[in-house]
Design a protein around this motif. Structure first.
Motif, PDB file in Angstrom:
ATOM      1  N   ARG A 112       1.169  -0.741  -0.245  1.00 48.57           N
ATOM      2  CA  ARG A 112       0.322   0.146   0.274  1.00 48.57           C
ATOM      3  C   ARG A 112       0.690   1.650   0.033  1.00 48.57           C
ATOM      4  O   ARG A 112       0.354   1.958  -0.800  1.00 48.57           O
ATOM      5  CB  ARG A 112      -0.973  -0.331   1.095  1.00 48.57           C
ATOM      6  N   GLU A 113       2.231   1.675   0.644  1.00 50.13           N
ATOM      7  CA  GLU A 113       2.914   2.556   0.839  1.00 50.13           C
ATOM      8  C   GLU A 113       3.258   2.597  -0.302  1.00 50.13           C
ATOM      9  O   GLU A 113       3.971   3.640  -0.614  1.00 50.13           O
ATOM     10  CB  GLU A 113       4.051   1.882   1.680  1.00 50.13           C
ATOM     11  N   ALA A 114       4.385   1.520  -0.983  1.00 53.38           N
ATOM     12  CA  ALA A 114       4.827   2.001  -2.361  1.00 53.38           C
ATOM     13  C   ALA A 114       3.131   2.160  -3.302  1.00 53.38           C
ATOM     14  O   ALA A 114       3.698   3.528  -4.347  1.00 53.38           O
ATOM     15  CB  ALA A 114       5.082   0.236  -2.923  1.00 53.38           C
ATOM     16  N   TRP A 115       2.752   1.960  -3.524  1.00 50.05           N
ATOM     17  CA  TRP A 115       1.396   2.248  -4.596  1.00 50.05           C
ATOM     18  C   TRP A 115       1.349   3.767  -4.405  1.00 50.05           C
ATOM     19  O   TRP A 115       0.825   4.761  -4.873  1.00 50.05           O
ATOM     20  CB  TRP A 115       0.054   1.697  -4.577  1.00 50.05           C
ATOM     21  N   LEU A 116       0.759   4.098  -3.343  1.00 53.81           N
ATOM     22  CA  LEU A 116       0.897   5.831  -2.352  1.00 53.81           C
ATOM     23  C   LEU A 116       2.036   6.173  -2.433  1.00 53.81           C
ATOM     24  O   LEU A 116       1.667   7.535  -3.508  1.00 53.81           O
ATOM     25  CB  LEU A 116       0.395   5.608  -1.226  1.00 53.81           C
ATOM     26  N   THR A 117       2.664   6.173  -2.377  1.00 60.90           N
ATOM     27  CA  THR A 117       4.239   6.503  -3.119  1.00 60.90           C
ATOM     28  C   THR A 117       4.561   7.067  -4.251  1.00 60.90           C
ATOM     29  O   THR A 117       4.572   8.188  -4.866  1.00 60.90           O
ATOM     30  CB  THR A 117       5.335   5.643  -2.317  1.00 60.90           C
ATOM     31  N   GLY A 118       4.318   6.082  -4.873  1.00 60.45           N
ATOM     32  CA  GLY A 118       4.096   6.151  -6.716  1.00 60.45           C
ATOM     33  C   GLY A 118       2.831   7.377  -7.027  1.00 60.45           C
ATOM     34  O   GLY A 118       3.123   8.492  -8.099  1.00 60.45           O
ATOM     35  N   MET A 119       1.798   6.579  -6.558  1.00 61.17           N
ATOM     36  CA  MET A 119       0.442   8.303  -6.640  1.00 61.17           C
ATOM     37  C   MET A 119       1.108   9.488  -6.564  1.00 61.17           C
ATOM     38  O   MET A 119       1.073  11.228  -7.149  1.00 61.17           O
ATOM     39  CB  MET A 119      -0.396   7.745  -6.416  1.00 61.17           C
ATOM     40  N   LEU A 120       1.489   9.490  -5.228  1.00 57.69           N
ATOM     41  CA  LEU A 120       2.315  11.184  -4.514  1.00 57.69           C
ATOM     42  C   LEU A 120       3.137  11.283  -5.516  1.00 57.69           C
ATOM     43  O   LEU A 120       3.881  12.618  -5.669  1.00 57.69           O
ATOM     44  CB  LEU A 120       2.209  10.685  -3.412  1.00 57.69           C
ATOM     45  N   GLU A 121       4.260  10.914  -6.571  1.00 54.26           N
ATOM     46  CA  GLU A 121       5.431  11.077  -7.399  1.00 54.26           C
ATOM     47  C   GLU A 121       4.953  12.161  -8.601  1.00 54.26           C
ATOM     48  O   GLU A 121       5.343  12.277  -9.313  1.00 54.26           O
ATOM     49  CB  GLU A 121       6.313   9.874  -7.428  1.00 54.26           C
ATOM     50  N   ARG A 122       3.068  11.184  -8.717  1.00 52.08           N
ATOM     51  CA  ARG A 122       2.219  11.988  -9.910  1.00 52.08           C
ATOM     52  C   ARG A 122       2.254  13.792  -9.616  1.00 52.08           C
ATOM     53  O   ARG A 122       2.168  14.298 -10.358  1.00 52.08           O
ATOM     54  CB  ARG A 122       2.049  11.213 -10.468  1.00 52.08           C
ATOM     55  N   LEU A 123       2.247  13.760  -8.398  1.00 56.38           N
ATOM     56  CA  LEU A 123       1.536  14.946  -8.033  1.00 56.38           C
ATOM     57  C   LEU A 123       2.514  16.461  -8.207  1.00 56.38           C
ATOM     58  O   LEU A 123       4.046  15.866  -7.685  1.00 56.38           O
ATOM     59  CB  LEU A 123       1.112  15.064  -6.702  1.00 56.38           C
ATOM     60  N   SER A 124       2.674  17.783  -8.069  1.00 60.38           N
ATOM     61  CA  SER A 124       4.013  18.654  -7.798  1.00 60.38           C
ATOM     62  C   SER A 124       3.677  18.772  -6.317  1.00 60.38           C
ATOM     63  O   SER A 124       3.426  18.153  -5.443  1.00 60.38           O
ATOM     64  CB  SER A 124       3.072  19.965  -8.920  1.00 60.38           C
ATOM     65  N   VAL A 125       5.095  19.782  -5.927  1.00 63.54           N
ATOM     66  CA  VAL A 125       5.207  20.293  -4.902  1.00 63.54           C
ATOM     67  C   VAL A 125       4.229  20.157  -4.076  1.00 63.54           C
ATOM     68  O   VAL A 125       3.918  20.269  -3.464  1.00 63.54           O
ATOM     69  CB  VAL A 125       6.687  20.957  -5.341  1.00 63.54           C
ATOM     70  N   GLU A 126       3.997  21.131  -5.002  1.00 61.76           N
ATOM     71  CA  GLU A 126       2.109  22.532  -3.904  1.00 61.76           C
ATOM     72  C   GLU A 126       1.396  21.495  -4.018  1.00 61.76           C
ATOM     73  O   GLU A 126       0.600  21.792  -2.298  1.00 61.76           O
ATOM     74  CB  GLU A 126       2.084  23.439  -5.259  1.00 61.76           C
ATOM     75  N   GLU A 127       0.763  20.345  -4.430  1.00 58.10           N
ATOM     76  CA  GLU A 127      -0.245  19.265  -4.395  1.00 58.10           C
ATOM     77  C   GLU A 127       0.526  18.290  -3.441  1.00 58.10           C
ATOM     78  O   GLU A 127      -0.388  18.301  -2.871  1.00 58.10           O
ATOM     79  CB  GLU A 127      -0.858  18.348  -5.824  1.00 58.10           C
ATOM     80  N   ARG A 128       1.306  17.851  -3.105  1.00 63.43           N
ATOM     81  CA  ARG A 128       1.708  17.856  -1.736  1.00 63.43           C
ATOM     82  C   ARG A 128       1.639  17.782  -0.481  1.00 63.43           C
ATOM     83  O   ARG A 128       1.037  17.850   0.491  1.00 63.43           O
ATOM     84  CB  ARG A 128       3.787  16.466  -2.338  1.00 63.43           C
TER      85      ARG A 128
END
Length: 144
Positions: A112-128
């Motif tokens: 789950r953490e790997a999936w979420l990390t991958g999804m978060l990496e798609r976002l901009s710094v501002e979105e994160r």
């Protein structure tokens, strides 16, 4: 809808739907599909609270004892829990995790953490950054 016109009821509606969809996606990031979400919940409770009787486990999971007995029988059959005599009540047993259950819970969390990390990496710094703040606020809401 702009932030200045956003009403609380609309936010509650949108947030509830988003959290439900997100939770469903996160739950679907599974390592072992043969272990149900009910099984994982029981195993997670044992990991968090330690060994306990089936009745105590049913209480934590908010299910009827006969339902938990079926879950425990299935988990025992999969080699994920053990039963041992209760130390003070000969009519009871104590359910505990096996090393295989510990490994499964670790693998499930990592998936789950790997999936979420991958999804978060798609976002901009501002979105994160916004999500970081949202996580703090959601934790505050969850705390009551």
């Amino acid at each position: 809808m702009s932030r200045t016109t956003l009403d609380t009821a609309a936010l509650a509606h949108d947030l509830r739907l988003a959290v439900m969809r997100f939770s469903r996606r996160l739950r679907n990031q599974r390592v072992d599909q043969s272990v149900t979400l009910t099984h994982l919940a029981a195993l997670s409770t044992l990991k968090r609270h330690g060994a306990m009787s089936p009745g105590e486990l049913a209480g934590h999971e908010r299910v009827q004892p006969p339902s938990m007995t079926r879950v425990v029988v299935a988990l025992e059959g999969m080699g994920l829990v053990t039963r041992s005599p209760h130390p003070t009540d000969g009519r009871q047993v104590v359910i505990d995790l096996t090393p295989a259950a510990e490994a499964l819970l670790t693998a499930e969390a990592r998936a789950r953490e790997a999936w979420l990390t991958g999804m978060l990496e798609r976002l901009s710094v501002e979105e994160r950054a916004v999500l970081y703040e949202a996580a703090v606020i959601m934790d505050k809401l969850a705390s009551g």
